[in-house]
Write a protein that holds these residues in place. Sequence first.
Motif, PDB file in Angstrom:
ATOM      1  N   THR A  42       0.797  -1.228   0.000  1.00  0.00           N
ATOM      2  CA  THR A  42       0.000   0.000   0.000  1.00  0.00           C
ATOM      3  C   THR A  42       0.832   1.282   0.000  1.00  0.00           C
ATOM      4  O   THR A  42       0.299   2.332  -0.373  1.00  0.00           O
ATOM      5  N   PRO A  43       2.117   1.272   0.453  1.00  0.00           N
ATOM      6  CA  PRO A  43       2.888   2.522   0.400  1.00  0.00           C
ATOM      7  C   PRO A  43       2.997   3.073  -1.016  1.00  0.00           C
ATOM      8  O   PRO A  43       3.007   2.323  -2.000  1.00  0.00           O
ATOM      9  N   MET A  44       3.099   4.401  -1.095  1.00  0.00           N
ATOM     10  CA  MET A  44       3.123   5.075  -2.392  1.00  0.00           C
ATOM     11  C   MET A  44       4.552   5.421  -2.798  1.00  0.00           C
ATOM     12  O   MET A  44       5.497   5.253  -2.030  1.00  0.00           O
ATOM     13  N   GLN A  45       4.706   5.902  -4.028  1.00  0.00           N
ATOM     14  CA  GLN A  45       6.034   6.140  -4.572  1.00  0.00           C
ATOM     15  C   GLN A  45       6.804   7.218  -3.823  1.00  0.00           C
ATOM     16  O   GLN A  45       8.028   7.238  -3.868  1.00  0.00           O
ATOM     17  N   ASP A  46       6.091   8.117  -3.141  1.00  0.00           N
ATOM     18  CA  ASP A  46       6.794   9.165  -2.401  1.00  0.00           C
ATOM     19  C   ASP A  46       7.293   8.692  -1.046  1.00  0.00           C
ATOM     20  O   ASP A  46       7.853   9.462  -0.280  1.00  0.00           O
ATOM     21  N   GLY A  47       7.090   7.403  -0.747  1.00  0.00           N
ATOM     22  CA  GLY A  47       7.599   6.850   0.500  1.00  0.00           C
ATOM     23  C   GLY A  47       6.683   7.050   1.689  1.00  0.00           C
ATOM     24  O   GLY A  47       7.087   6.809   2.828  1.00  0.00           O
ATOM     25  N   THR A  48       5.445   7.463   1.455  1.00  0.00           N
ATOM     26  CA  THR A  48       4.455   7.539   2.526  1.00  0.00           C
ATOM     27  C   THR A  48       3.430   6.435   2.303  1.00  0.00           C
ATOM     28  O   THR A  48       3.232   5.973   1.178  1.00  0.00           O
ATOM     29  N   ASP A  49       2.782   6.027   3.390  1.00  0.00           N
ATOM     30  CA  ASP A  49       1.749   5.008   3.207  1.00  0.00           C
ATOM     31  C   ASP A  49       0.465   5.687   2.743  1.00  0.00           C
ATOM     32  O   ASP A  49       0.202   6.850   3.056  1.00  0.00           O
ATOM     33  N   SER A  50      -0.316   4.946   1.998  1.00  0.00           N
ATOM     34  CA  SER A  50      -1.589   5.456   1.499  1.00  0.00           C
ATOM     35  C   SER A  50      -2.626   5.425   2.612  1.00  0.00           C
ATOM     36  O   SER A  50      -2.441   4.797   3.658  1.00  0.00           O
TER      37      SER A  50
END
Length: 646
Positions: free
Chosen positions: A32-40
């Motif tokens: 589920t984490p996104m490409q910017d390194g934060t979780d969705s």
Amino acid sequence: MSCNYTKLLQPIKINNMRLKNRIMLSAMGTFTPMQDGTDSEEGIRYYEERAKGGAGLIMTGAMFLNEKTAQGGPTLALHNTRAIPKATVMTERIHRWGGKIGLQLSCGTGRNGMPDIGERVPISSSANPSFYNPEMICRPLEIEEIKDIMKDFALGAQFALNAGFDAVEIHGHAGYLIDQFISPQWNTRTDEYGGSWENRTRFAKEIVESIRGVVGPDFPILFRISLDHMYEGGRTLEDSMPILELLEKAGVDAFDIDSGCYETMDYIFPTRYTGEGCMAYVCEEARKHVKVPIVNAGNHSMETAAALLESGNADIISFGRQLIADPFFPKKLKEGRREDIRPCLICNEECIGRIFGRLTQLSCTVNIQVCQEGATQIEKLPESKNIAVVGAGPGGLEAARVAALRGCKVTVYEAADRIGGTFGAIATAPFKKRIRELITWYGVQLDKLGVEIRLNTKITPESPELIEADEIFVAAGSVPFVPNISGMDDPRVVDVTEAHRKGVEAQKVVVCGGGLSGCDAALELAMDGKEVTILEMMDACARDVMMINKISLDRMLAEYKVKILTNTKAVGIEADGVKVEKADKTTEVIPAEAIITSFGQKPNSAVAEAIADRYPLKTTLIGDCQKVAKAGNAIREGFYAAMALQ
């Protein structure tokens, strides 16, 4: 079920962290984490739902220190401060429900990494062959890179503090990079990180020290490690005890232990064939060597968990897929509602199988809301509807359950004398215990919701019950595919579903068809002491079985001496047995006293389409009556059908 769950619900401390109970969510990748390194939001809500459901400790999936060493799924960007604010949202939403949350830190998969993720050539402790591509030799880490990894662990620990995590767990498990340094079969270095036992454990020890230097003496550090690799040449349980002792002295506050490695992958992701509590055995010896709390994972049911805690050999039980299947099971246990806990099937299909096969986010065969909790809240309809459900297989049962939760008056019509459909009928083997439990769970839930179930009731397009319904859900399932071969009317021939329903008395059995259904039936019969042969026209059996499950299934078929004949086509039933045609077009007869046909299923589409044609504006088709698939597909379609009501 009569079991005392008191111990499971008692508080415990790890260092200075007090947990309200001894139930931990296992560290599992969610994708589920996104490409910017934060979780969705989907990922955060997934963790929050398990805290809301009562788990004492939530452990994140493995979060890699940086992109270079990762070679795994998407994770939080521990090396970048921009990920801290969103991670803080995650921790505070866990704390809102009285839970604690740990951040699992990993320096990478090493030789277990997929070559197309991270560095083109995987890194390792030594020049080891890549697990997925043995022709590719991993690049040994240089001393300076090892020192950089220690700095990265310190950064990861600081990230945990800044974001409000309550603990960190070092991922030294399953033959990943840390384990590759510890274990002699993967560590052939000649510098200070290889050779002697002290040198091989230096990497892990320095990681603990690096983290402790940042978090201070009172912050909990857990260490996840496999104590038994379970293959010849791997580390044994006895070999692992000095490692535990050394790491406890170095500052580890709890050990998260089990067994297996990628060479025995079906213990990394235990299957229904490995059984419940399948890795509890490592705890007894570990208990003799460490004083800090012990966490154990491995297909635990509530009952095996309670028994292990009562034995004193473990202190906390790590539930992974069971908390995926039912995030509220701790709350239900606390309230004395064991019968309301939805069982995990240990099928691996929609959790790890979905990630492995499709590189997409986590889901679940029996819980369609996983990682979609925010978008799939079950809400009452403004006005109740009268719902007719045709068929009580898994898809029909799920549609009935969700429709009833939405306030509808639901009646289920089932032609057979019990609920469960084919899915339930074939669940007679010991390793299908959880399927039987799921069907029982559906029966209990529908009864509590006031759903009327009419058994032995065959519905046709002309049935008056359909006229009165506001909406019709048709989950008529599938029927056996019967090939046009001679002798199919022989009394020794029985379809695989009927074989499960009625049993097989004969000793010498031939199973025609080597898909999952045929292989499971063959294994079950072999476990009962029968002499079983599988005939499969393709070049391998169990081609429709999820890869990790197939490892277990193949091993057990061999263990119980099931004879497998591939490239062998059944072409007729004769007096002495089954006539087969081989790849070279020669024929022979395989002796058989009983012949089980498992040639696959086909949609029971005739009645389904006839009902839909008669009532096109209020009919929804669900599951196998449209396209034969696995049970998870039918459950998902049943859930969606009821959620689509307006």
